[in-house]
Design a protein around this motif. Structure first.
Motif, short mmCIF file in Angstrom:
data_model
loop_
_atom_site.label_atom_id
_atom_site.label_comp_id
_atom_site.label_asym_id
_atom_site.label_seq_id
_atom_site.Cartn_x
_atom_site.Cartn_y
_atom_site.Cartn_z
N PRO A 260 0.82 -1.21 0.00
CA PRO A 260 0.00 0.00 0.00
C PRO A 260 0.85 1.26 0.00
CG PRO A 260 -0.06 -1.11 2.14
CD PRO A 260 0.62 -2.03 1.18
N THR A 261 0.39 2.25 -0.71
CA THR A 261 1.09 3.52 -0.78
C THR A 261 0.15 4.63 -0.38
OG1 THR A 261 0.44 3.92 -3.07
CG2 THR A 261 2.43 2.61 -2.72
N GLN A 262 0.68 5.84 -0.35
CA GLN A 262 -0.14 6.98 0.01
C GLN A 262 -1.28 7.18 -0.97
OE1 GLN A 262 0.08 8.81 2.77
NE2 GLN A 262 1.77 7.53 3.51
N SER A 263 -1.11 6.71 -2.21
CA SER A 263 -2.15 6.92 -3.21
C SER A 263 -3.22 5.84 -3.19
CB SER A 263 -1.52 6.98 -4.61
OG SER A 263 -0.85 5.77 -4.89
N SER A 264 -3.08 4.84 -2.31
CA SER A 264 -4.09 3.80 -2.19
C SER A 264 -5.04 4.14 -1.05
CB SER A 264 -3.43 2.44 -1.91
OG SER A 264 -2.59 2.07 -2.98
N PRO A 265 -6.29 4.47 -1.35
CA PRO A 265 -7.22 4.88 -0.30
C PRO A 265 -7.68 3.67 0.52
CG PRO A 265 -8.38 4.70 -2.38
CD PRO A 265 -6.92 4.45 -2.69
N PRO A 266 -8.20 3.90 1.72
CA PRO A 266 -8.81 2.81 2.49
C PRO A 266 -9.99 2.24 1.70
CG PRO A 266 -8.46 4.74 3.87
CD PRO A 266 -8.23 5.17 2.46
N LEU A 267 -10.10 0.93 1.67
CA LEU A 267 -11.08 0.28 0.79
C LEU A 267 -12.08 -0.57 1.57
CD1 LEU A 267 -8.53 -1.15 -1.83
CD2 LEU A 267 -9.72 1.04 -1.94
N ILE A 268 -13.24 -0.79 0.95
CA ILE A 268 -14.20 -1.78 1.42
C ILE A 268 -14.56 -2.67 0.23
CG2 ILE A 268 -16.12 -0.15 1.05
CD1 ILE A 268 -17.67 -1.67 3.23
N LEU A 269 -14.51 -3.98 0.44
CA LEU A 269 -14.88 -4.93 -0.60
C LEU A 269 -16.37 -5.27 -0.47
CD1 LEU A 269 -11.95 -7.55 -0.51
CD2 LEU A 269 -12.19 -5.54 -1.98
N ALA A 270 -17.06 -5.29 -1.60
CA ALA A 270 -18.49 -5.64 -1.61
C ALA A 270 -18.73 -6.63 -2.73
CB ALA A 270 -19.35 -4.39 -1.81
N GLY A 271 -19.61 -7.58 -2.48
CA GLY A 271 -19.94 -8.56 -3.51
C GLY A 271 -21.35 -9.06 -3.36
N LEU A 272 -22.15 -8.93 -4.40
CA LEU A 272 -23.52 -9.45 -4.41
C LEU A 272 -23.53 -10.73 -5.23
CD1 LEU A 272 -26.52 -9.38 -3.87
CD2 LEU A 272 -26.79 -7.80 -5.80
N HIS A 273 -23.63 -11.85 -4.53
CA HIS A 273 -23.66 -13.17 -5.16
C HIS A 273 -22.43 -13.39 -6.05
CE1 HIS A 273 -28.27 -12.94 -4.52
NE2 HIS A 273 -27.66 -13.41 -3.45
N ALA A 274 -21.27 -13.01 -5.51
CA ALA A 274 -20.01 -13.31 -6.19
C ALA A 274 -19.86 -14.83 -6.26
CB ALA A 274 -18.84 -12.67 -5.45
N CYS A 275 -19.63 -15.34 -7.44
CA CYS A 275 -19.79 -16.76 -7.73
C CYS A 275 -18.63 -17.61 -7.22
CB CYS A 275 -19.94 -16.94 -9.24
SG CYS A 275 -20.47 -18.58 -9.73
N GLY A 276 -18.96 -18.77 -6.65
CA GLY A 276 -17.95 -19.76 -6.29
C GLY A 276 -16.82 -19.23 -5.44
N ASP A 277 -15.58 -19.47 -5.89
CA ASP A 277 -14.40 -19.07 -5.12
C ASP A 277 -14.20 -17.55 -5.04
OD1 ASP A 277 -13.84 -21.69 -4.69
OD2 ASP A 277 -11.99 -21.76 -5.87
N LEU A 278 -14.91 -16.80 -5.85
CA LEU A 278 -14.74 -15.35 -5.83
C LEU A 278 -15.08 -14.78 -4.46
CD1 LEU A 278 -13.82 -13.07 -7.67
CD2 LEU A 278 -16.19 -12.80 -8.44
N SER A 279 -16.15 -15.27 -3.84
CA SER A 279 -16.52 -14.81 -2.49
C SER A 279 -15.43 -15.17 -1.48
CB SER A 279 -17.85 -15.43 -2.07
OG SER A 279 -18.91 -14.94 -2.85
N VAL A 280 -14.84 -16.36 -1.66
CA VAL A 280 -13.78 -16.81 -0.76
C VAL A 280 -12.53 -15.95 -0.92
CG1 VAL A 280 -12.23 -18.74 -0.30
CG2 VAL A 280 -14.66 -19.16 -0.70
#
Length: 553
Positions: A260-280
């Motif tokens: 992470p660098t100064q240009s990377s903002p704090p993030l939140i991950l969101a997923g609506l019915h992300a399929c299979g291993d994607l949610s994992v």
């Protein structure tokens, strides 16, 4: 925000890692006792006489039950006259299922704001999708606000419905990641149309123009958590451009995770019915990436999860995730994971006619397997999949045949002509096969119609598999052999459906426990976000990171 997860049925809860493990152990023990029922597959129902896997007293009782009672069985509804062991099975199964009734969002975040989606933003959404987006977007916004996340990463964004709701209703910067370049194009075009509407609306409200940004899109096949982490950080470094173009480097060899660098903002991950291993993979990125402060994930497609062989507790498969589950002896497999998609709420909401039609389709498919075994053994050995699309088309075709027969009132003529093709030497095939008096018109019509539908199902299935009909193929003979046992189809699959929510509960608890096994700086819970009747996959895993100061306090 409130951090108390919903309690499990009876004495079970997932408030702590220890309680979650206890719940999972009880689930594993119960599921282990019904392994044959879990692994049963509709195509082998008649071939392997699967009704014999179930207590004969149970089947004798349930075959006499009205369809309405069968449909309520997966929800834990029992009758006093049922055998005690059957009642115990149903009630114990239900007590082990995570409560799925939708909870008020205020119980999660007391001061939450839910923006209702207007006509323009709702274009293309059905009522189910609108319900999901309104609730999920509100929760993502509230969690992002509480943990200081500045940018949302929508994983498995599809056509961008969630991303656009967050952008235009909550003014959050969003990066939308999806494997389909077509979805990215649709997201961009749709967002530009919506932007014009909001620009006019906000101009009248004197809102500053620079707040109007559309989601940036990334096209990438996410094959690992490392890939997702690298793509996420790279996409969020530059917060000035509107779009991130298609990324070509997402191959099987994951790109290096960037610090992470100064240009990377704090993030939140969101997923609506992300399929299979994607949610994992979302959960693993949340744990491993410092810049990801929170996570809101609603998974689906458990059958597409990769599964560990339990030989290496450090492996990164889609299931199991937690250390405790990796040390367990419970193995699922694709067939059982597929069962996790069964919804007790959907079963309960079926009409009798639809339920009977579904039972008939199961019977036809199982009898069709006998046709393959007898006339096309080489195809049968390949375990062919007739396919969901083919099943839907056949259901429509069968429904039309039934409606046509009933509308023209020519069932007798049609049935006799069909039967004569199969057995020209019989003067009254129905009475020979079913032992039915020729004067019993209602039974006569129903059985003739069932055989006609089975024949049509078979010819359609053979065509889809590229198998031409055999001249001496005696479908009537096959149907005669299996028809007496078709009444067991409904009870059998309702019993099996009662186990589906337990499998889903185990998978969800495994994901929750994975997060609970991390440091004390991670808070995680399960939350029933949607109405399960509208959206069966309604359980969200919500997690956020605590600061060291708040942990010490």
């Amino acid at each position: 925000m409130a951090a108390t997860p919903p309690s499990g049925g009876g004495a079970y809860s997932c408030e702590t890692a220890a309680r979650t493990r206890e719940w999972m152990e009880a689930l594993a023990a119960f599921l282990g006792r019904y392994r044959p029922l879990l692994e049963a597959h509709v195509v082998n129902f008649f071939k392997d006489r699967m009704w014999e896997l179930v207590d004969a007293e149970w089947m004798e009782c349930l075959r006499r039950e009205p369809v309405e009672s069968l449909l309520r069985l997966p929800s834990g509804c029992v009758k006093e006259h049922w055998p005690a062991t059957l009642r115990e099975f149903v009630l114990t199964a239900r007590s082990l299922v995570v409560p799925r009734e939708q909870k008020a969002l205020q119980s999660l975040v007391p001061d939450i704001h839910v923006a209702l989606i207007g006509t323009v933003l709702a274009q293309g959404m059905n009522s189910k999708k609108k319900h999901e987006i309104e609730n999920l977007a509100a929760v993502v916004h509230a969690i992002a606000k509480s943990c200081g996340a500045k940018t949302v990463v929508d994983v498995g964004s599809g056509q961008g419905y969630l991303a656009q709701a967050l952008s235009f209703e909550y003014q959050l910067p969003v990066v939308a990641i999806d494997a389909s370049s077509h979805h990215a194009s649709v997201t961009i075009a749709r967002a530009e149309r919506i932007k014009k509407h909001y620009a006019a609306k906000w101009y009248n409200l004197h809102v500053e123009k620079q707040l109007l940004t559309v989601p940036r899109t990334v096209t990438c096949h996410v094959l690992s958590s490392d890939t997702l982490a690298a793509v996420t950080l790279d996409a969020c470094k530059d917060d000035h451009g509107e779009y991130v173009r298609e990324i070509k480097a997402c191959t099987k060899k994951s790109p290096q995770i960037q610090e992470p660098t100064q240009s990377s903002p704090p993030l939140i991950l969101a997923g609506l019915h992300a399929c299979g291993d994607l949610s994992v993979n979302m959960l693993r990125v949340f744990v491993s990436c410092e810049q990801v402060k929170a996570l809101v994930s609603v998974g689906c497609c458990y059958n597409l999860l990769s599964e560990d062989s339990y030989e290496d507790t450090n492996a990164c498969h889609g299931f199991p995730m937690s250390k405790a589950a990796k040390l367990s002896e419970l193995v699922l497999g694709k067939s059982i994971r597929d069962l996790a998609c069964q919804s007790a709420e959907r079963w309960r909401s079926l009409t009798v006619d639809i339920a009977l039609q579904n039972f008939d389709v199961h019977a036809f498919r199982a009898a069709f397997q006998l046709v393959l075994e007898k006339y096309f053994p080489e195809v049968s050995r390949l375990n062919p999949s007739v396919g969901r699309q083919g099943k839907a088309l056949r259901r429509q075709r069968l429904r039309k045949i039934v409606e046509s027969q009933m509308a023209t009132d020519k069932i007798d003529d049609f049935s006799h002509s069909t039967l004569e093709e199969q057995n020209k030497n019989s003067d009254d095939v129905v009475s020979v096969i079913y032992g039915v008096d020729k004067g019993s018109d209602e039974i006569h019509h129903d059985e003739c119609r069932k055989f006609a539908l089975f024949k049509d199902f078979t010819l359609s299935g053979l065509g889809r598999l590229g198998c031409g009909p055999v001249e001496d193929m005696r479908l009537l003979e096959i149907w005669k052999d299996v028809q007496p046992f078709s009444e067991y189809i409904g009870p059998f699959w309702c019993l099996r459906a009662a186990l589906g929510p337990l499998v889903e509960t185990y998978i969800l608890l495994d994901r929750l426990l994975f997060l609970q096994e991390q440091s004390s700086l991670v808070e995680a819970l399960l939350f029933p976000l949607f109405d399960p009747t509208m959206s069966p996959r309604n359980m969200a895993i919500i997690a956020w990171k605590l600061s060291s100061n708040s942990s010490e306090a």
